[in-house]
Design an enzyme around this catalytic site. Sequence first.
Site, PDB file in Angstrom:
ATOM      1  N   HIS A  33       0.874  -1.177   0.000  1.00  0.00           N
ATOM      2  CA  HIS A  33       0.000   0.000   0.000  1.00  0.00           C
ATOM      3  C   HIS A  33       0.911   1.227   0.000  1.00  0.00           C
ATOM      4  O   HIS A  33       2.028   1.181   0.524  1.00  0.00           O
ATOM      5  CB  HIS A  33      -0.839  -0.045   1.280  1.00  0.00           C
ATOM      6  CG  HIS A  33      -1.912   0.994   1.395  1.00  0.00           C
ATOM      7  ND1 HIS A  33      -1.644   2.292   1.756  1.00  0.00           N
ATOM      8  CD2 HIS A  33      -3.256   0.922   1.222  1.00  0.00           C
ATOM      9  CE1 HIS A  33      -2.793   2.980   1.801  1.00  0.00           C
ATOM     10  NE2 HIS A  33      -3.781   2.170   1.478  1.00  0.00           N
TER      11      HIS A  33
ATOM     12  N   ASP B 213       3.234  -4.507   7.934  1.00  0.00           N
ATOM     13  CA  ASP B 213       1.985  -3.781   7.752  1.00  0.00           C
ATOM     14  C   ASP B 213       0.851  -4.808   7.829  1.00  0.00           C
ATOM     15  O   ASP B 213       0.590  -5.535   6.874  1.00  0.00           O
ATOM     16  CB  ASP B 213       1.997  -3.067   6.395  1.00  0.00           C
ATOM     17  CG  ASP B 213       0.659  -2.388   6.093  1.00  0.00           C
ATOM     18  OD1 ASP B 213      -0.284  -2.544   6.889  1.00  0.00           O
ATOM     19  OD2 ASP B 213       0.563  -1.715   5.053  1.00  0.00           O
TER      20      ASP B 213
ATOM     21  N   GLN C   1      -4.366  -5.472   6.618  1.00  0.00           N
ATOM     22  CA  GLN C   1      -5.342  -6.383   5.998  1.00  0.00           C
ATOM     23  C   GLN C   1      -5.241  -7.794   6.564  1.00  0.00           C
ATOM     24  O   GLN C   1      -5.953  -8.687   6.113  1.00  0.00           O
ATOM     25  CB  GLN C   1      -5.138  -6.422   4.476  1.00  0.00           C
ATOM     26  CG  GLN C   1      -5.324  -5.083   3.795  1.00  0.00           C
ATOM     27  CD  GLN C   1      -6.780  -4.606   3.801  1.00  0.00           C
ATOM     28  OE1 GLN C   1      -7.713  -5.388   4.010  1.00  0.00           O
ATOM     29  NE2 GLN C   1      -6.984  -3.317   3.584  1.00  0.00           N
TER      30      GLN C   1
ATOM     31  N   CYS D 256      -4.821   2.461  -3.668  1.00  0.00           N
ATOM     32  CA  CYS D 256      -3.606   3.016  -3.046  1.00  0.00           C
ATOM     33  C   CYS D 256      -2.444   2.038  -3.179  1.00  0.00           C
ATOM     34  O   CYS D 256      -1.657   1.854  -2.241  1.00  0.00           O
ATOM     35  CB  CYS D 256      -3.829   3.380  -1.574  1.00  0.00           C
ATOM     36  SG  CYS D 256      -5.028   4.675  -1.349  1.00  0.00           S
TER      37      CYS D 256
ATOM     38  N   LYS E 222     -10.484  -0.946  10.208  1.00  0.00           N
ATOM     39  CA  LYS E 222     -10.725  -2.121   9.367  1.00  0.00           C
ATOM     40  C   LYS E 222     -11.075  -3.329  10.232  1.00  0.00           C
ATOM     41  O   LYS E 222     -11.424  -4.386   9.727  1.00  0.00           O
ATOM     42  CB  LYS E 222      -9.491  -2.426   8.517  1.00  0.00           C
ATOM     43  CG  LYS E 222      -9.121  -1.286   7.551  1.00  0.00           C
ATOM     44  CD  LYS E 222      -7.911  -1.654   6.728  1.00  0.00           C
ATOM     45  CE  LYS E 222      -7.218  -0.458   6.110  1.00  0.00           C
ATOM     46  NZ  LYS E 222      -7.929   0.139   4.993  1.00  0.00           N
TER      47      LYS E 222
HETATM   48  C1  LIG Z   1      -2.332  -2.751   3.546  1.00  0.00           C
HETATM   49  C2  LIG Z   1      -2.656  -1.377   4.045  1.00  0.00           C
HETATM   50  N1  LIG Z   1      -1.711  -0.646   4.654  1.00  0.00           N
HETATM   51  C3  LIG Z   1      -1.942   0.578   5.134  1.00  0.00           C
HETATM   52  C4  LIG Z   1      -3.186   1.156   5.011  1.00  0.00           C
HETATM   53  C5  LIG Z   1      -3.396   2.541   5.532  1.00  0.00           C
HETATM   54  O1  LIG Z   1      -4.374   2.574   6.520  1.00  0.00           O
HETATM   55  P1  LIG Z   1      -4.949   3.989   7.014  1.00  0.00           P
HETATM   56  O2  LIG Z   1      -5.377   4.712   5.776  1.00  0.00           O
HETATM   57  O3  LIG Z   1      -6.090   3.606   7.898  1.00  0.00           O
HETATM   58  O4  LIG Z   1      -3.868   4.690   7.732  1.00  0.00           O
HETATM   59  C6  LIG Z   1      -4.206   0.450   4.366  1.00  0.00           C
HETATM   60  C7  LIG Z   1      -5.543   1.054   4.167  1.00  0.00           C
HETATM   61  O5  LIG Z   1      -6.235   0.773   3.203  1.00  0.00           O
HETATM   62  C8  LIG Z   1      -3.943  -0.852   3.885  1.00  0.00           C
HETATM   63  O6  LIG Z   1      -4.880  -1.579   3.276  1.00  0.00           O
END
Ligand SMILES: Cc1ncc(COP(=O)(O)O)c(C=O)c1O
Length: 422
Positions: free
Chosen positions: A139, A216, A219, A380, A242
């Site tokens: 992401h 990270d 998900q 993203c 999430k």
């Molecule tokens: C894999 C992953 N990392 C990071 C994020 C970033 O999360 P946030 O926008 O809640 O900070 C997301 C959000 O879609 C994500 O799916």
Amino acid sequence: MSTLLATAGDIGDNSVLAYDVERVRADFPILNEKINGRPLVYLDSGASAQKPAQVINAMSTAYESYYANVHRGVHAMSQRSTEAYEDARTKIAAFLNASNTNEIVFTSSATEAINLVAHSYGRAFLKAGDEIIISHMEHHANIVPWQLLRDEIGVVLRIAPIDDTGALDMDAYEALLGPKTKLVAMTHTSNALGSIVPIAEVIKKAHSIGAVVLVDGCQAVPHSSVDVQAIDADFYVFAPHKLYGPTGVGILYGKEDLLNSMPPWQGGGDMIMTVTFEKTTFQKAPLRFEAGTPPIVEAIGLGAAIDYVSELGMDNIAAHEAGLLHYATERLNAIEGLTIIGTAVEKAAIISFVMDCAHPHDIGTIVDQVGVAVRTGHHCAQPVMDRFGLAATARASFGLYNTKSDVDVLVEAIETVKEFLG
Ligand SMILES: Cc1ncc(COP(=O)(O)O)c(C=O)c1O
């Protein structure tokens, strides 16, 4: 709580294994809403999940009956509020199996948690020429902070490739590891493809050459149980919104010694021991990273979300979603002109797809007419879209409240897309 697990005899058509999805759904007020006169079929939990009444109520109770700022007051409300905030930290530590509560830092988002590590750890411990490995399916939140660090101090970004199914190429990853590798920042589960990375193995290989690993887990945490000690993560990040919790809060897990070796990245109230105009001394972790008024009620809401999913059982949620993933994959694969992007053997309940006859945005708009919410775009994660030669996909991401009939409605709606545009 109305979300009891069903006995085997209670299994209805919409249930997978002994999981009573109808009782779970009753906890989510938003699922009673209608879109264009049709029941909401919410398949966008990967972007943000809906909230059960238990979370909504915990937050309104906090505001209605004991709200005050934390850590600062001797009065009763401040003490109650502090207790509830710290209690949430304890729940998160137990949920991730952290070795103690000092390893849990509240941030404002998962994105901020990654930026915290890039700023604090990155600037204190990395130097020009050091290498950071990320994967091709990150992401943007796990790409851009490292690029900013690269542009500032001259670290080198190396990209671990994925194969055509969207699985991490482990041999290629291993080949990238070397004496210059100081940090690996890797997703646990891809938001765009659903691929699950064998993260314990990734971490073990990184540790064998002395690199630190940030995972990270945005998900991964909503779909399966995570044990940060078992996988031996140095940092683990997730997004509470999430996980059926509120927005405005993020979680950074870090090994205690590592966190305490890192300098603060933001200064302000609550993160200090003493302040004079000449010199300031800082709290230990986690408070040294929680400058200013934290997301108090959001943390309390997250605590309620953790109680909620823990009562259902992460393994039961994972089994329910695995059934949905299997069913949805079969049904979508049967649609001529539809291609699923991301077919790794190990996958979470996230399905990206494209159609010969329609742009993803058109798919999203048409299925919305019958109440189906899917995400469309690059999610993203533009580099992984590039990897598959695409600008965008449509993505159905499933949560603990979805049913097989949600899949049926999605498939029916996709047939309409073909009728309109095919
Ligand atoms: C894999 C992953 N990392 C990071 C994020 C970033 O999360 P946030 O926008 O809640 O900070 C997301 C959000 O879609 C994500 O799916």
